[in-house]
Design an enzyme around this catalytic site. Structure first.
Site, PDB file in Angstrom:
ATOM      1  CB  CYS A 171       0.145   0.924   7.515  1.00  9.89           C
ATOM      2  SG  CYS A 171      -1.595   0.782   7.071  1.00  9.89           S
ATOM      3  CE1 TYR A 214     -18.683   5.526   1.667  1.00 10.64           C
ATOM      4  CE2 TYR A 214     -18.067   4.744   3.847  1.00 10.64           C
ATOM      5  CZ  TYR A 214     -18.218   4.515   2.495  1.00 10.64           C
ATOM      6  OH  TYR A 214     -17.912   3.285   1.963  1.00 10.64           O
ATOM      7  CB  SER A 223     -10.122   0.901   2.417  1.00 10.63           C
ATOM      8  OG  SER A 223      -9.246  -0.218   2.473  1.00 10.63           O
ATOM      9  CE  LYS A 239     -21.035   1.851  -6.519  1.00 14.14           C
ATOM     10  NZ  LYS A 239     -20.450   0.667  -7.169  1.00 14.14           N
ATOM     11  CB  VAL A 240     -22.314   5.001   2.307  1.00  9.72           C
ATOM     12  CG1 VAL A 240     -22.658   6.471   2.129  1.00  9.72           C
ATOM     13  CG2 VAL A 240     -22.239   4.634   3.777  1.00  9.72           C
ATOM     14  CG  ASP A 241     -28.751   2.706   3.963  1.00 10.39           C
ATOM     15  OD1 ASP A 241     -28.876   3.513   4.914  1.00 10.39           O
ATOM     16  OD2 ASP A 241     -29.697   2.002   3.544  1.00 10.39           O
ATOM     17  CB  ALA A 284     -18.270  -4.536   4.272  1.00  6.46           C
ATOM     18  CB  ALA A 285     -19.619  -0.019   6.859  1.00 11.52           C
ATOM     19  CE  LYS A 288     -29.524  -1.520   3.586  1.00  7.97           C
ATOM     20  NZ  LYS A 288     -29.407  -2.084   2.218  1.00  7.97           N
ATOM     21  CB  CYS A 333      -0.946   0.011   1.197  1.00 13.11           C
ATOM     22  SG  CYS A 333      -2.086  -1.379   1.225  1.00 13.11           S
TER      23      CYS A 333
END
Length: 420
Positions: A406, A212, A277, A251-253, A273-274, A256, A119
């Site tokens: 990192c 976000y 990354s 792409k986020v709610d 997952a939220a 949830k 990375c």
């Protein structure tokens, strides 16, 4: 001439020669060139199998390299060498950076090197280019990073199985996201850091939501648009589709986020997952040169490279490696953490940033002020270059910015720049 006069003359000559040749060896030391950044651009970041998925990493790299050179306003012939970070190289063909620079229209005589520090690859490319410029090996270079995680292939062992089926492996997971020493996913390392640093699921979720929110605000205000070059996607029998904006942050709610199950630890897991990354596609590039070259080319520098440093820790502790690289780069720069106006710590996982903020005892309001990889996406070979470029555009005159990232295997890279 008397023998005494001859002796005196010879003595004077010896002293003169000794001063001319011997003292030079001991009384002078070479000075390093000042390195400046004259442009910094990136492509939009595409979602996994999303808007940029039809373009290989090398094509994305070409777009970023060309965009950076165009922004710098210099002839392509002035670029003496190119370094690009790229992690998941399987299937890309020989010498990915060479492909990228030729695709950007650089001369056939331009050397290229591809850097893989997981990375941190994009940032390490900038560091290595800076070293070359400081030492006078080159005077104008391009450095950055590129990745298409959407196009990474599966593999199978070359040996034919004596019986039964064939096992396929995903190279995103094998080469990009697996701790080879502990034989588990990088997310398990993040869980270990969360436990050791007493960082809760709720804190990580809150950080992700903030990321976000900040990214959305940065796009709406035009902050992020100034660093992005559009990408045209060819269509069969139709006009090209032009991608101008990051795809992931929409792409986020939020409702949830607290309901998602932990991915890596079923019992008492915190990484989801939220708040981690995502898998993404994109490229970033910067034009760097010596201050003398900038003057020669009549280019106005945006920022200068002040210092850079690497650090290494146990592989499982890779999330906290930036906390060891940061003190080293501050010492090299001769400044204190209080002098840093803007921090960029790559959001591989939300817990990475939270843990490093805690360990370094820095102001969270100065860290990732326009969001980060959790919301924007993390094309792993690109991200290190992206966060440096982001600082170039958002620091104010005279301010210092510090970026840290990192990398798998237990490492980190860090860099300090100062805005002109």
């Amino acid at each position: 001439m008397t023998s005494r006069a001859l002796y005196s003359t010879r003595s004077q000559l010896c002293r003169h020669l000794a001063h001319k040749y011997l003292s030079r060896s001991y009384s002078t030391r070479p000075s390093l060139n000042e390195v400046v950044i004259v442009s910094a651009v990136r492509t939009p970041i595409g979602s996994f199998k999303g808007s940029l998925s039809t373009l290989p990493a090398t094509k994305l790299g070409s777009i970023a390299i060309k965009g950076a050179i165009d922004k710098a306003g210099i002839p392509v012939e002035e670029v003496k060498e190119v370094y690009m970070g790229n992690v998941l190289q399987a299937g890309e063909g020989q010498a990915p950076t060479r492909q990228a620079l030729l695709g950007a229209g650089l001369p056939l005589s331009t050397p290229a090197t591809t850097i893989n520090k997981v990375c941190a690859s994009g940032m390490k490319s900038i560091m290595l280019a800076s070293q070359s410029l400081m030492c006078g090996h080159q005077d104008v270079m391009v450095a950055g990073g590129m990745e298409s995680m959407s196009q990474v292939p599966y593999i199978m062992a070359r040996e034919a199985p004596p019986y039964g089926g064939v096992k396929m492996e995903d190279l995103i997971v094998k080469d990009g996201l697996t701790d080879v020493y502990n034989k588990f996913h990088m997310g398990n390392c993040a869980e270990n850091t969360a436990k050791n640093s007493s960082i809760s699921r709720e804190e990580q979720d809150a950080f992700a939501i903030k990321s976000y929110t900040l990214s959305k605000a940065a796009w709406e205000s035009g902050i992020l648009a100034k660093e992005v070059v559009p990408v045209s996607i060819p269509q069969r029998g139709k006009p090209d589709v032009v991608v101008k904006e990051d795809e992931e942050y929409r792409k986020v709610d939020f409702s949830k986020v607290p309901k998602l199950k932990a991915v890596f630890l079923k019992e008492n897991g915190t990484v989801t997952a939220a708040n981690a990354s995502t898998l993404n596609d994109g490229a970033a590039a910067l034009v760097l040169m010596t201050a003398d070259a900038a003057q020669r080319l009549n280019v106005t520098p945006l920022a200068k490279i002040v210092a850079f440093a690497d650090a290494a820790v146990a592989p499982i502790d890779f999330p906290i490696a930036p906390a060891f690289a940061v003190p080293k780069v501050l010492k090299a720069a001769g400044i204190k953490k209080e002098d840093i106006a803007m921090w960029e710590i790559n959001e591989a996982f939300s817990v990475v940033v939270l843990a490093n903020i805690k360990m370094l005892d820095i102001d969270p309001d100065r860290v990732n002020i326009n969001g980060g990889a959790v919301s924007l996406g993390h094309p792993i070979g690109m991200s290190g270059a992206r966060i440096v470029g982001h600082m170039v555009h958002n620091l104010k005159s005279g301010q210092y910015g510090l970026a840290g990232i990192c990398n798998g295997g237990g490492g980190a890279s860090s860099i300090v720049i100062q805005k002109f």
